[in-house]
Design a protein around this motif. Structure first.
Motif, PDB file in Angstrom:
ATOM      1  N   GLU A  41      66.004  50.362  41.255  1.00  0.00           N
ATOM      2  CA  GLU A  41      65.930  49.343  40.229  1.00  0.00           C
ATOM      3  C   GLU A  41      65.325  48.065  40.812  1.00  0.00           C
ATOM      4  O   GLU A  41      65.533  47.757  41.985  1.00  0.00           O
ATOM      5  N   ARG A  42      64.615  47.317  39.978  1.00  0.00           N
ATOM      6  CA  ARG A  42      64.027  46.047  40.405  1.00  0.00           C
ATOM      7  C   ARG A  42      64.466  44.949  39.438  1.00  0.00           C
ATOM      8  O   ARG A  42      64.119  44.993  38.261  1.00  0.00           O
ATOM      9  N   ILE A  43      65.238  44.010  39.965  1.00  0.00           N
ATOM     10  CA  ILE A  43      65.805  42.937  39.163  1.00  0.00           C
ATOM     11  C   ILE A  43      65.416  41.602  39.779  1.00  0.00           C
ATOM     12  O   ILE A  43      65.435  41.445  41.002  1.00  0.00           O
ATOM     13  N   ALA A  44      65.064  40.625  38.950  1.00  0.00           N
ATOM     14  CA  ALA A  44      64.833  39.260  39.425  1.00  0.00           C
ATOM     15  C   ALA A  44      65.742  38.322  38.633  1.00  0.00           C
ATOM     16  O   ALA A  44      65.739  38.341  37.399  1.00  0.00           O
ATOM     17  N   LEU A  45      66.540  37.547  39.341  1.00  0.00           N
ATOM     18  CA  LEU A  45      67.412  36.596  38.666  1.00  0.00           C
ATOM     19  C   LEU A  45      66.611  35.390  38.200  1.00  0.00           C
ATOM     20  O   LEU A  45      65.809  34.836  38.950  1.00  0.00           O
ATOM     21  N   ASP A  46      66.836  34.990  36.949  1.00  0.00           N
ATOM     22  CA  ASP A  46      66.077  33.875  36.376  1.00  0.00           C
ATOM     23  C   ASP A  46      66.875  33.253  35.241  1.00  0.00           C
ATOM     24  O   ASP A  46      67.411  33.965  34.392  1.00  0.00           O
ATOM     25  N   ASN A  47      66.973  31.947  35.232  1.00  0.00           N
ATOM     26  CA  ASN A  47      67.762  31.251  34.220  1.00  0.00           C
ATOM     27  C   ASN A  47      66.981  30.882  32.960  1.00  0.00           C
ATOM     28  O   ASN A  47      67.583  30.469  31.978  1.00  0.00           O
ATOM     29  N   TYR A  48      65.666  31.036  32.986  1.00  0.00           N
ATOM     30  CA  TYR A  48      64.845  30.453  31.921  1.00  0.00           C
ATOM     31  C   TYR A  48      64.249  31.473  30.968  1.00  0.00           C
ATOM     32  O   TYR A  48      64.224  31.243  29.752  1.00  0.00           O
ATOM     33  N   GLU A  49      63.774  32.588  31.473  1.00  0.00           N
ATOM     34  CA  GLU A  49      63.113  33.543  30.589  1.00  0.00           C
ATOM     35  C   GLU A  49      63.840  34.878  30.476  1.00  0.00           C
ATOM     36  O   GLU A  49      63.429  35.740  29.702  1.00  0.00           O
ATOM     37  N   ALA A  50      64.910  35.057  31.261  1.00  0.00           N
ATOM     38  CA  ALA A  50      65.674  36.302  31.184  1.00  0.00           C
ATOM     39  C   ALA A  50      66.407  36.392  29.856  1.00  0.00           C
ATOM     40  O   ALA A  50      67.003  35.417  29.398  1.00  0.00           O
ATOM     41  N   LYS A  51      66.384  37.567  29.248  1.00  0.00           N
ATOM     42  CA  LYS A  51      67.032  37.765  27.947  1.00  0.00           C
ATOM     43  C   LYS A  51      68.370  38.478  28.066  1.00  0.00           C
ATOM     44  O   LYS A  51      69.159  38.482  27.117  1.00  0.00           O
ATOM     45  N   HIS A  52      68.632  39.105  29.209  1.00  0.00           N
ATOM     46  CA  HIS A  52      69.838  39.912  29.348  1.00  0.00           C
ATOM     47  C   HIS A  52      70.638  39.480  30.570  1.00  0.00           C
ATOM     48  O   HIS A  52      70.078  39.075  31.596  1.00  0.00           O
ATOM     49  N   HIS A  53      71.952  39.602  30.462  1.00  0.00           N
ATOM     50  CA  HIS A  53      72.846  39.336  31.588  1.00  0.00           C
ATOM     51  C   HIS A  53      72.752  40.497  32.567  1.00  0.00           C
ATOM     52  O   HIS A  53      72.574  41.655  32.176  1.00  0.00           O
TER      53      HIS A  53
END
Length: 237
Positions: free
Chosen positions: A162-174
Motif C-alpha cells: 500500500e502507498r499512503i501519504a499523510l496530508d491535511n489539505y487535500e486528503a478526503k479519507h481518514h
C-alpha cells in the motif's frame, strides 16, 4: 531503557563503569555482582546478561542470549527532512512504535541546511534508533536512509504494498478508513511545512493515496507517531 542493547563486537568484553549502559544497570536498576538484567544484541538475539564481576573502574558481563526477535512491522516511512531536533525525535519514537525503514528526504519546503547537521554527518542518528529499540524492548532497528530527494524516494520504491501519504489539505479519507489489500505499507509524511502542490501531484502519479489523521495540524514528529500507531493496529487487525 527497557532492554540494554550491545553491538555485535561487544559481547564477552569488559566495560567501563562510566559506560552509560552499565551506569543504568548498576545505579538505576540497582543490580549487583551476580545479578542479571535484560539484554540483547542490536539486530540479534535477546536474553539475559549477568554482572559476573564488578571492579572499581570496570565490569565484566556474561551473556545468555537465546531468544530470536520477531521481524519489524512491514511499514516503510518516507519523511521530509526537518530540524535536527525534530529528526532526533522521529528516529527514536518511530523506532519505538515500529517501522521497518526510515527514509529522510529533501522536500520543496524543507530547509536544505538540515542535511548538514552533525546528526547525519557524524552518525549520531544511530544512537537514537538504538534508544528507540531499547524503549520498545526490542533488538531490531529500522534501516535508515538520508541524503536523497523526495523524487528519488518515491520513484525508486519496490513494487507492491500500500502507498499512503499523510496530508491535511487535500486528503478526503481518514487513515483508519482506507481499505488495505496488501501486507506491507509505505507511508510518506511531509516536512514541517507540509507538501507542495507539485509534490502531491508526484505522489498521486506514483499511486500514493492521500489520507489524513484528523482535522488538527500536527507536528511532523507527532504525525509520524500517530500514523505509525494506526498503521500497526491496522496490520494486526
Amino acid at each position: 531503557m527497557n532492554i540494554v542493547l550491545f553491538e555485535k563486537n561487544e559481547t564477552g568484553t569488559r566495560f567501563e563503569r562510566n559506560d552509560i549502559r552499565i551506569n543504568h544497570v548498576t545505579e538505576i536498576l540497582g543490580r549487583k555482582e551476580g545479578d542479571s538484567f535484560d539484554a540483547g544484541i542490536v539486530n540479534g538475539k535477546s536474553g539475559k546478561a549477568i554482572l559476573s564481576r564488578i571492579r572499581e573502574k570496570s565490569v565484566e558481563l556474561q551473556f545468555e542470549l537465546d531468544r530470536e526477535e520477531p521481524p519489524l512491522p512491514p511499514i516503510d516511512v518516507i519523511v521530509g527532512l526537518s530540524r535536527p531536533q525534530t529528526s532526533r525525535k522521529i528516529l527514536q519514537e518511530a523506532t519505538a512504535v515500529g517501522a521497518r525503514s526510515l527514509t529522510f528526504v529533501s522536500t520543496e519546503r524543507g530547509e536544505p541546511s538540515y542535511a548538514n547537521s552533525k546528526l547525519w554527518k557524524t552518525g549520531e542518528w544511530r544512537r537514537h534508533v538504538v534508544a528507540g529499540a531499547a524503549q520498545a524492548f526490542s533488538t531490531r532497528i529500522p534501516s535508515v536512509v538520508f541524503g536523497i530527494s523526495f523524487e528519488e524516494a518515491i520513484t525508486q520504491l519496490d513494487c507492491g504494498g500500500e502507498r499512503i501519504a499523510l496530508d491535511n489539505y487535500e486528503a478526503k479519507h481518514h487513515l483508519a478508513d482506507i481499505p488495505f489489500s496488501q501486507s506491507s505499507i509505505v507511508v510518506a509524511i511531509g516536512s514541517e511545512r507540509g507538501w507542495t502542490s507539485s509534490e502531491r501531484k508526484a505522489l498521486r502519479a506514483e499511486e500514493f493515496e492521500l489520507a489524513h489523521i484528523g482535522d488538527r495540524p500536527l507536528r511532523t514528529e507527532t504525525a509520524v507517531v500517530a500514523g505509525l500507531a494506526l498503521l500497526n493496529h491496522r496490520l494486526r487487525s
